[in-house]
Design a protein around this motif. Structure first.
Motif, PDB file in Angstrom:
ATOM      1  N   ASP A  57       0.863  -1.318  -0.056  1.00 10.47           N
ATOM      2  CA  ASP A  57       0.020  -0.162  -0.262  1.00 10.47           C
ATOM      3  C   ASP A  57       1.121   1.159   0.177  1.00 10.47           C
ATOM      4  O   ASP A  57       0.216   2.314  -0.124  1.00 10.47           O
ATOM      5  CB  ASP A  57      -1.059   0.065   1.142  1.00 10.47           C
ATOM      6  CG  ASP A  57      -2.013  -1.066   1.095  1.00 10.47           C
ATOM      7  OD1 ASP A  57      -2.283  -1.571  -0.161  1.00 10.47           O
ATOM      8  OD2 ASP A  57      -2.688  -1.646   1.922  1.00 10.47           O
ATOM      9  N   LEU A  58       2.237   1.208  -0.268  1.00  4.17           N
ATOM     10  CA  LEU A  58       2.928   2.581  -0.192  1.00  4.17           C
ATOM     11  C   LEU A  58       2.644   3.090  -1.463  1.00  4.17           C
ATOM     12  O   LEU A  58       2.204   2.243  -2.429  1.00  4.17           O
ATOM     13  CB  LEU A  58       4.486   2.127  -0.096  1.00  4.17           C
ATOM     14  CG  LEU A  58       5.033   1.925   1.202  1.00  4.17           C
ATOM     15  CD1 LEU A  58       6.458   1.293   0.892  1.00  4.17           C
ATOM     16  CD2 LEU A  58       5.170   3.109   2.026  1.00  4.17           C
ATOM     17  N   GLU A  59       2.600   4.416  -1.875  1.00  5.75           N
ATOM     18  CA  GLU A  59       2.105   5.058  -2.936  1.00  5.75           C
ATOM     19  C   GLU A  59       3.265   5.510  -3.813  1.00  5.75           C
ATOM     20  O   GLU A  59       4.283   6.254  -3.316  1.00  5.75           O
ATOM     21  CB  GLU A  59       1.332   6.213  -2.385  1.00  5.75           C
ATOM     22  CG  GLU A  59       0.010   5.702  -1.798  1.00  5.75           C
ATOM     23  CD  GLU A  59      -0.818   7.008  -1.441  1.00  5.75           C
ATOM     24  OE1 GLU A  59      -0.537   7.695  -1.506  1.00  5.75           O
ATOM     25  OE2 GLU A  59      -2.005   6.588  -0.934  1.00  5.75           O
ATOM     26  N   SER A  61       5.602   7.841  -5.437  1.00  4.20           N
ATOM     27  CA  SER A  61       5.522   9.245  -5.315  1.00  4.20           C
ATOM     28  C   SER A  61       6.591   9.917  -6.291  1.00  4.20           C
ATOM     29  O   SER A  61       6.518  11.119  -6.441  1.00  4.20           O
ATOM     30  CB  SER A  61       5.540  10.031  -3.999  1.00  4.20           C
ATOM     31  OG  SER A  61       6.560   9.535  -3.316  1.00  4.20           O
ATOM     32  N   ASN A  80       0.931   5.370   2.926  1.00  2.00           N
ATOM     33  CA  ASN A  80      -0.711   5.329   2.815  1.00  2.00           C
ATOM     34  C   ASN A  80      -1.203   5.669   4.019  1.00  2.00           C
ATOM     35  O   ASN A  80      -0.600   5.414   5.211  1.00  2.00           O
ATOM     36  CB  ASN A  80      -0.937   3.739   2.541  1.00  2.00           C
ATOM     37  CG  ASN A  80      -2.398   3.433   2.483  1.00  2.00           C
ATOM     38  OD1 ASN A  80      -3.082   3.680   3.433  1.00  2.00           O
ATOM     39  ND2 ASN A  80      -2.953   3.328   1.366  1.00  2.00           N
ATOM     40  N   GLN A  81      -2.082   6.566   4.221  1.00  2.00           N
ATOM     41  CA  GLN A  81      -2.544   7.142   5.444  1.00  2.00           C
ATOM     42  C   GLN A  81      -3.213   6.385   6.279  1.00  2.00           C
ATOM     43  O   GLN A  81      -3.303   6.593   7.519  1.00  2.00           O
ATOM     44  CB  GLN A  81      -3.526   8.369   4.802  1.00  2.00           C
ATOM     45  CG  GLN A  81      -4.753   7.848   4.344  1.00  2.00           C
ATOM     46  CD  GLN A  81      -5.793   9.058   3.825  1.00  2.00           C
ATOM     47  OE1 GLN A  81      -5.737  10.196   4.546  1.00  2.00           O
ATOM     48  NE2 GLN A  81      -6.741   8.957   2.973  1.00  2.00           N
ATOM     49  N   TRP A  82      -3.741   5.209   5.732  1.00  2.50           N
ATOM     50  CA  TRP A  82      -4.357   4.184   6.654  1.00  2.50           C
ATOM     51  C   TRP A  82      -3.377   3.111   7.151  1.00  2.50           C
ATOM     52  O   TRP A  82      -3.578   2.141   8.080  1.00  2.50           O
ATOM     53  CB  TRP A  82      -5.601   3.351   6.132  1.00  2.50           C
ATOM     54  CG  TRP A  82      -6.736   4.540   5.706  1.00  2.50           C
ATOM     55  CD1 TRP A  82      -7.387   5.071   6.696  1.00  2.50           C
ATOM     56  CD2 TRP A  82      -6.969   5.162   4.636  1.00  2.50           C
ATOM     57  NE1 TRP A  82      -8.321   6.096   6.459  1.00  2.50           N
ATOM     58  CE2 TRP A  82      -7.910   6.038   4.850  1.00  2.50           C
ATOM     59  CE3 TRP A  82      -6.640   4.973   3.378  1.00  2.50           C
ATOM     60  CZ2 TRP A  82      -8.842   6.665   3.865  1.00  2.50           C
ATOM     61  CZ3 TRP A  82      -7.178   5.657   2.221  1.00  2.50           C
ATOM     62  CH2 TRP A  82      -8.073   6.481   2.549  1.00  2.50           C
ATOM     63  N   ARG A  83      -2.209   3.074   6.874  1.00  2.24           N
ATOM     64  CA  ARG A  83      -1.208   1.777   6.895  1.00  2.24           C
ATOM     65  C   ARG A  83       0.009   2.371   7.386  1.00  2.24           C
ATOM     66  O   ARG A  83       0.750   1.716   8.142  1.00  2.24           O
ATOM     67  CB  ARG A  83      -0.967   1.007   5.686  1.00  2.24           C
ATOM     68  CG  ARG A  83      -0.057  -0.170   5.991  1.00  2.24           C
ATOM     69  CD  ARG A  83      -0.049  -1.112   4.623  1.00  2.24           C
ATOM     70  NE  ARG A  83      -0.974  -2.063   4.726  1.00  2.24           N
ATOM     71  CZ  ARG A  83      -1.125  -3.188   5.226  1.00  2.24           C
ATOM     72  NH1 ARG A  83      -0.447  -3.546   6.175  1.00  2.24           N
ATOM     73  NH2 ARG A  83      -2.045  -3.800   4.728  1.00  2.24           N
ATOM     74  N   HIS A  84       0.832   3.538   6.882  1.00  2.74           N
ATOM     75  CA  HIS A  84       1.865   3.877   7.387  1.00  2.74           C
ATOM     76  C   HIS A  84       2.217   5.149   8.167  1.00  2.74           C
ATOM     77  O   HIS A  84       1.349   6.121   7.608  1.00  2.74           O
ATOM     78  CB  HIS A  84       2.836   4.105   6.014  1.00  2.74           C
ATOM     79  CG  HIS A  84       2.897   2.689   5.098  1.00  2.74           C
ATOM     80  ND1 HIS A  84       1.913   2.657   4.089  1.00  2.74           N
ATOM     81  CD2 HIS A  84       3.457   1.420   5.362  1.00  2.74           C
ATOM     82  CE1 HIS A  84       2.151   1.421   3.569  1.00  2.74           C
ATOM     83  NE2 HIS A  84       3.234   0.775   4.166  1.00  2.74           N
ATOM     84  N   THR A 113      -0.114   1.834  -6.209  1.00  2.00           N
ATOM     85  CA  THR A 113       0.246   1.734  -4.848  1.00  2.00           C
ATOM     86  C   THR A 113       1.038   0.216  -4.843  1.00  2.00           C
ATOM     87  O   THR A 113       0.751  -0.643  -5.800  1.00  2.00           O
ATOM     88  CB  THR A 113      -0.848   1.422  -3.804  1.00  2.00           C
ATOM     89  OG1 THR A 113      -1.699   0.642  -4.161  1.00  2.00           O
ATOM     90  CG2 THR A 113      -1.487   2.860  -3.600  1.00  2.00           C
TER      91      THR A 113
END
Length: 157
Positions: A57-59, A61, A80-84, A113
């Protein structure tokens, strides 16, 4: 990827790093030090809730390719705002191949992602890093890599 499964199926993504996790100990003497350190990190493939250092789930960038012939490449991944709680920068040295191959299009996602990745020994003593993204696969052949977790200000250079 040879061992990791990260594929799109009609009902979503199917992800399975277990065959690669079983193979990693056998690769110790075949991977360069930085690649080994990143691939063998116990948190790397731990997709459980609360693991902030799993690549899933890293994006994507940023991609920075050296314009000279130094063989440098840097990939930046935002959290990722919900995981990292931090992003990841991977700096490659001695790059001989870099590609992004788009396989399909998922129009409801605004960024690519990371699904999962896999690092295997290269033919020349280096390594091959394959990163499965939601819409593409990235492949880097290099001498070694350095993976650094940090916040955006730490990763800026």
């Amino acid at each position: 990827m040879k061992y990791v499964t990260a594929v799109w199926e009609s009902d979503g993504f199917h992800l399975d790093p277990r065959p690669y996790l079983a193979e990693i100990p056998k690769l110790r003497d075949q991977l360069p030090e930085g690649a080994w350190s990143f691939a063998s990190d116990p948190a790397h493939y731990d997709m459980g809730r609360g693991n902030m250092r799993c690549v899933k789930d890293l994006e994507l960038s940023g991609v920075q390719v050296a314009v000279d012939k130094s063989g440098g490449l840097t990939l930046d991944f935002a959290p990722n705002q919900w995981r990292h709680d931090s992003g990841l920068r991977i700096t490659y040295s001695g790059v001989t191949h870099f590609s992004i191959d788009y396989e399909h299009s998922i129009d409801w996602m605004s960024v690519d992602t990371v699904l999962l990745d896999e690092i295997l020994p290269g033919e020349d003593g280096g390594c091959v890093h394959e990163i499965g993204l939601t819409d593409a696969t990235m492949t880097v052949r290099c001498q070694d890599l350095e993976a650094v977790w940090g916040d955006a200000s730490t990763l800026t250079s």
